[in-house]
Motif scaffolding. Structure first.
Motif, PDB file in Angstrom:
ATOM      1  N   GLY A 122       0.793  -1.222   0.000  1.00  0.00           N
ATOM      2  CA  GLY A 122       0.000   0.000   0.000  1.00  0.00           C
ATOM      3  C   GLY A 122       0.825   1.272   0.000  1.00  0.00           C
ATOM      4  N   LEU A 123       0.128   2.374  -0.185  1.00  0.00           N
ATOM      5  CA  LEU A 123       0.774   3.686  -0.217  1.00  0.00           C
ATOM      6  C   LEU A 123       1.413   4.015   1.131  1.00  0.00           C
ATOM      7  CD1 LEU A 123       1.320   6.067  -2.024  1.00  0.00           C
ATOM      8  CD2 LEU A 123      -0.824   7.084  -1.274  1.00  0.00           C
ATOM      9  N   GLU A 124       0.799   3.592   2.218  1.00  0.00           N
ATOM     10  CA  GLU A 124       1.365   3.848   3.550  1.00  0.00           C
ATOM     11  C   GLU A 124       2.708   3.132   3.715  1.00  0.00           C
ATOM     12  OE1 GLU A 124       0.372   2.958   8.200  1.00  0.00           O
ATOM     13  OE2 GLU A 124      -1.318   3.298   6.845  1.00  0.00           O
ATOM     14  N   ALA A 125       2.769   1.872   3.311  1.00  0.00           N
ATOM     15  CA  ALA A 125       4.030   1.114   3.390  1.00  0.00           C
ATOM     16  C   ALA A 125       5.074   1.730   2.467  1.00  0.00           C
ATOM     17  CB  ALA A 125       3.790  -0.349   3.026  1.00  0.00           C
ATOM     18  N   ALA A 126       4.627   2.196   1.303  1.00  0.00           N
ATOM     19  CA  ALA A 126       5.550   2.822   0.358  1.00  0.00           C
ATOM     20  C   ALA A 126       6.128   4.116   0.939  1.00  0.00           C
ATOM     21  CB  ALA A 126       4.835   3.097  -0.961  1.00  0.00           C
ATOM     22  N   ALA A 127       5.275   4.905   1.575  1.00  0.00           N
ATOM     23  CA  ALA A 127       5.744   6.145   2.193  1.00  0.00           C
ATOM     24  C   ALA A 127       6.722   5.857   3.329  1.00  0.00           C
ATOM     25  CB  ALA A 127       4.556   6.962   2.704  1.00  0.00           C
ATOM     26  N   ARG A 128       6.431   4.833   4.133  1.00  0.00           N
ATOM     27  CA  ARG A 128       7.352   4.446   5.216  1.00  0.00           C
ATOM     28  C   ARG A 128       8.710   4.035   4.653  1.00  0.00           C
ATOM     29  NH1 ARG A 128       3.271   1.589   7.585  1.00  0.00           N
ATOM     30  NH2 ARG A 128       4.164  -0.362   6.852  1.00  0.00           N
ATOM     31  N   ALA A 129       8.698   3.262   3.578  1.00  0.00           N
ATOM     32  CA  ALA A 129       9.953   2.840   2.957  1.00  0.00           C
ATOM     33  C   ALA A 129      10.734   4.052   2.454  1.00  0.00           C
ATOM     34  CB  ALA A 129       9.681   1.871   1.812  1.00  0.00           C
ATOM     35  N   GLY A 130      10.042   4.998   1.860  1.00  0.00           N
ATOM     36  CA  GLY A 130      10.690   6.218   1.378  1.00  0.00           C
ATOM     37  C   GLY A 130      11.294   7.036   2.498  1.00  0.00           C
ATOM     38  N   VAL A 131      10.554   7.153   3.591  1.00  0.00           N
ATOM     39  CA  VAL A 131      11.081   7.889   4.755  1.00  0.00           C
ATOM     40  C   VAL A 131      12.306   7.171   5.314  1.00  0.00           C
ATOM     41  CG1 VAL A 131      10.568   8.520   7.159  1.00  0.00           C
ATOM     42  CG2 VAL A 131       8.913   9.019   5.353  1.00  0.00           C
ATOM     43  N   GLY A 132      12.245   5.847   5.392  1.00  0.00           N
ATOM     44  CA  GLY A 132      13.385   5.078   5.888  1.00  0.00           C
ATOM     45  C   GLY A 132      14.616   5.259   5.020  1.00  0.00           C
ATOM     46  N   ALA A 133      14.423   5.249   3.699  1.00  0.00           N
ATOM     47  CA  ALA A 133      15.550   5.447   2.784  1.00  0.00           C
ATOM     48  C   ALA A 133      16.135   6.845   2.950  1.00  0.00           C
ATOM     49  CB  ALA A 133      15.101   5.230   1.343  1.00  0.00           C
ATOM     50  N   THR A 134      15.286   7.847   3.147  1.00  0.00           N
ATOM     51  CA  THR A 134      15.754   9.217   3.327  1.00  0.00           C
ATOM     52  C   THR A 134      16.512   9.372   4.639  1.00  0.00           C
ATOM     53  OG1 THR A 134      13.898  10.009   2.009  1.00  0.00           O
ATOM     54  CG2 THR A 134      15.047  11.633   3.369  1.00  0.00           C
ATOM     55  N   ILE A 135      15.989   8.778   5.702  1.00  0.00           N
ATOM     56  CA  ILE A 135      16.691   8.821   6.982  1.00  0.00           C
ATOM     57  C   ILE A 135      18.047   8.127   6.854  1.00  0.00           C
ATOM     58  CG2 ILE A 135      16.675   7.931   9.354  1.00  0.00           C
ATOM     59  CD1 ILE A 135      13.642   8.512   9.365  1.00  0.00           C
ATOM     60  N   GLY A 136      18.067   7.006   6.148  1.00  0.00           N
ATOM     61  CA  GLY A 136      19.330   6.311   5.906  1.00  0.00           C
ATOM     62  C   GLY A 136      20.303   7.158   5.115  1.00  0.00           C
ATOM     63  N   LEU A 137      19.799   7.895   4.137  1.00  0.00           N
ATOM     64  CA  LEU A 137      20.639   8.784   3.343  1.00  0.00           C
ATOM     65  C   LEU A 137      21.295   9.844   4.220  1.00  0.00           C
ATOM     66  CD1 LEU A 137      21.436   9.684   0.386  1.00  0.00           C
ATOM     67  CD2 LEU A 137      19.533  11.278   0.582  1.00  0.00           C
ATOM     68  N   VAL A 138      20.511  10.433   5.107  1.00  0.00           N
ATOM     69  CA  VAL A 138      21.047  11.451   6.017  1.00  0.00           C
ATOM     70  C   VAL A 138      22.075  10.833   6.963  1.00  0.00           C
ATOM     71  CG1 VAL A 138      20.433  13.033   7.901  1.00  0.00           C
ATOM     72  CG2 VAL A 138      19.021  12.926   5.834  1.00  0.00           C
ATOM     73  N   LEU A 139      21.767   9.646   7.474  1.00  0.00           N
ATOM     74  CA  LEU A 139      22.709   8.944   8.341  1.00  0.00           C
ATOM     75  C   LEU A 139      23.997   8.627   7.589  1.00  0.00           C
ATOM     76  CD1 LEU A 139      23.399   7.437  10.989  1.00  0.00           C
ATOM     77  CD2 LEU A 139      22.276   5.439  10.008  1.00  0.00           C
ATOM     78  N   GLY A 140      23.887   8.190   6.351  1.00  0.00           N
ATOM     79  CA  GLY A 140      25.060   7.899   5.533  1.00  0.00           C
ATOM     80  C   GLY A 140      25.916   9.130   5.314  1.00  0.00           C
ATOM     81  N   ALA A 141      25.270  10.272   5.051  1.00  0.00           N
ATOM     82  CA  ALA A 141      26.019  11.513   4.863  1.00  0.00           C
ATOM     83  C   ALA A 141      26.763  11.892   6.140  1.00  0.00           C
ATOM     84  CB  ALA A 141      25.075  12.636   4.440  1.00  0.00           C
ATOM     85  N   ALA A 142      26.117  11.707   7.280  1.00  0.00           N
ATOM     86  CA  ALA A 142      26.774  12.014   8.554  1.00  0.00           C
ATOM     87  C   ALA A 142      27.964  11.083   8.788  1.00  0.00           C
ATOM     88  CB  ALA A 142      25.773  11.894   9.703  1.00  0.00           C
ATOM     89  N   LEU A 143      27.806   9.807   8.469  1.00  0.00           N
ATOM     90  CA  LEU A 143      28.920   8.863   8.630  1.00  0.00           C
ATOM     91  C   LEU A 143      30.064   9.188   7.675  1.00  0.00           C
ATOM     92  CD1 LEU A 143      26.993   5.494   9.062  1.00  0.00           C
ATOM     93  CD2 LEU A 143      28.366   6.674  10.779  1.00  0.00           C
TER      94      LEU A 143
END
Length: 163
Positions: A122-143
């Protein structure tokens, strides 16, 4: 001009451009940081910073390549993303490189959402996955920034204290 001065100038320019490259994907940040350290060591005939330190700095530079992708995949997975969403986030990050800063920021999010929708979730699961990928991107940049400053700090420490 004296060759040592030119090598130090080159080292400073490479480090500055390398730091910018940690944020701007079209510039290879970590390799430029390493080349800056190499130029600085060469400026002093490797008297203070030797091959052991340079090998350690090369290892840190290599780690920066995997950190971004690893963190993005971990972030997406942590938010319940499917394998298709993770692949979508990776593809989105690759495509985002060609679209400048907005593409870098939103590419993984859009890719994860599209991947999750292709997995028929569903769209809710898709949005959660997108948010998770974005948070991971920010974490990766910090690392990546932490690794870059560890490279710079190691060089300065070894140069000053001769460790």
């Amino acid at each position: 001009m004296e060759p040592n001065f030119l090598l130090w100038l080159l080292a400073i320019v490479l480090v500055a451009v390398g730091l910018a490259g940690l944020i701007l994907p079209v510039i290879p940040g970590a390799p430029l940081l390493f080349l800056g350290a190499l130029a600085g060591a060469w400026a002093e005939n490797f008297e203070y910073v030797g091959l052991g330190t340079l090998a350690f700095l090369a290892l840190l530079a290599l780690l920066t390549f995997g950190v971004d992708w690893w963190a993005m995949m971990l972030g997406a997975k942590r938010f319940g993303a499917s394998k298709r969403a993770i692949i979508g986030a990776l593809l989105g990050s690759l495509a985002g490189v060609f679209l400048g800063f907005p593409g870098i920021l939103f590419g993984p999010f859009i890719g994860a959402v599209v991947g999750e929708l292709f997995a028929r979730r569903g769209l809710e699961a898709a949005a959660r996955a997108g948010v998770g990928a974005t948070i991971g991107l920010v974490l990766g940049a910090a690392l990546k920034l932490a690794l870059a400053f560890a490279m710079i700090g190691t060089f300065i420490f070894v140069r000053v204290f001769g460790f």
